[in-house]
Scaffold this motif. Structure first.
Motif, PDB file in Angstrom:
ATOM      1  N   THR A 221       0.836  -1.201   0.000  1.00 25.89           N
ATOM      2  CA  THR A 221       0.000   0.000   0.000  1.00 25.89           C
ATOM      3  C   THR A 221       0.870   1.250   0.000  1.00 25.89           C
ATOM      4  O   THR A 221       1.692   1.455   0.890  1.00 25.89           O
ATOM      5  N   VAL A 222       0.694   2.095  -0.998  1.00 25.90           N
ATOM      6  CA  VAL A 222       1.493   3.313  -1.116  1.00 25.90           C
ATOM      7  C   VAL A 222       0.953   4.364  -0.147  1.00 25.90           C
ATOM      8  O   VAL A 222      -0.198   4.781  -0.240  1.00 25.90           O
ATOM      9  N   LEU A 223       1.796   4.786   0.802  1.00 26.29           N
ATOM     10  CA  LEU A 223       1.408   5.793   1.786  1.00 26.29           C
ATOM     11  C   LEU A 223       1.797   7.200   1.352  1.00 26.29           C
ATOM     12  O   LEU A 223       1.215   8.179   1.810  1.00 26.29           O
ATOM     13  N   LEU A 224       2.791   7.287   0.488  1.00 24.48           N
ATOM     14  CA  LEU A 224       3.224   8.588  -0.033  1.00 24.48           C
ATOM     15  C   LEU A 224       3.797   8.389  -1.421  1.00 24.48           C
ATOM     16  O   LEU A 224       4.633   7.508  -1.633  1.00 24.48           O
ATOM     17  N   GLN A 225       3.318   9.186  -2.364  1.00 21.68           N
ATOM     18  CA  GLN A 225       3.931   9.177  -3.688  1.00 21.68           C
ATOM     19  C   GLN A 225       4.169  10.606  -4.136  1.00 21.68           C
ATOM     20  O   GLN A 225       3.415  11.517  -3.818  1.00 21.68           O
TER      21      GLN A 225
END
Length: 262
Positions: A221-225
């Motif tokens: 799960t991407v928390l920051l991009q």
């Protein structure tokens, strides 16, 4: 310090850079468009202090002094620009102590809130790993953050402190890109939120750390991009447990050359 973002969806933001005055501006996106700035959230100014670089982050784009009531925190780098320390002007949890480092002791007694004096509390680090092969390739980064654990997600950034007093540890690593044989480049799926190829672009995911309160992640799960959409425009999308301030500080570390890291 800003509240953490929502748990299930990412807040979409836009960062504008002004190279002439070394300023960076963070906006909450008003629409999916990359041209509309939306609501102003934070500003940062980059300055050199000897061999080190420092970013001062403020709620007021016209007042970035550490003695200001608008002072939120700062980001300080080593001389290689590969290791950064994030400081919050307010303690992230009960019992937090002022930084004992030389950089962290430069604070004033002015207050952001009537209860807690402004200072510099170390809340995290971001480091870029050396590329031993010295070949052109994606950066490798790791971020360690100490933040309150929340039970309820927030719908949008708020300029209030969390009621939680428990400090959690979150370890973030960049999601490894895949080599695209046809395009001959490293690729990540930004779902249309990034339009320009750049070594600055990244996605961070949380790793599992059972020894820490709230230290859990699925590694997917991407928390920051963060990614480039124009010469001086970048998108920043973040979610819980990161706050807008923490996410902004991490993204600021991506600017500048990383010696022996790319």
């Amino acid at each position: 310090m800003l509240q953490p973002g929502p748990r299930d969806t990412a807040l979409q933001c836009l960062i504008k850079r002004n190279k002439k005055n070394s300023m960076f501006y963070l906006y909450l996106a008003a629409s999916p468009s990359f041209t509309e700035k939306g609501k102003f959230l934070l500003a940062a100014r980059r300055q050199r202090h000897g061999a080190h670089t420092e970013y001062t982050i403020s709620l007021d784009p016209n007042d970035l002094s550490q003695g200001s009531n608008a002072y939120v925190g700062k980001l300080s780098s080593d001389f290689l620009g590969t290791k950064f320390t994030i400081y919050d002007s307010q303690p992230p949890h009960n019992g937090a102590k002022h930084s004992s480092s030389r950089a962290g002791r430069r604070f004033t007694s002015k207050q952001i809130s009537p209860q807690v004096p402004a200072g510099n509390f170390e809340i995290g680090e971001v480091s870029y790993k050396f590329n031993l092969l010295k070949s052109r390739g994606p950066r490798r980064m790791v971020s360690s953050l100490r933040s309150p654990i929340l039970d309820e997600p927030e719908a949008e950034p708020k300029l209030t402190k969390s009621k939680s007093v428990v400090a959690g540890q979150t370890i973030l690593r960049n999601k490894a890109p895949r080599w695209h044989e046809h395009l001959q480049c490293w690729c990540l799926n930004f779902h249309g939120r990034v339009t320009v190829a750049s070594v600055k672009n990244f996605q961070l995911v949380a790793t599992m750390d059972p020894s820490q309160p709230g230290g859990k992640g699925d590694g997917e799960t991407v928390l920051l991009q963060f990614g480039k959409v124009g010469d001086d425009a970048f998108t920043m999308d973040y979610r819980q447990p990161l706050s807008a301030f923490q996410a902004f500080a991490i993204c600021l570390t991506s600017f500048g050359t990383k010696l022996a890291c790319e």
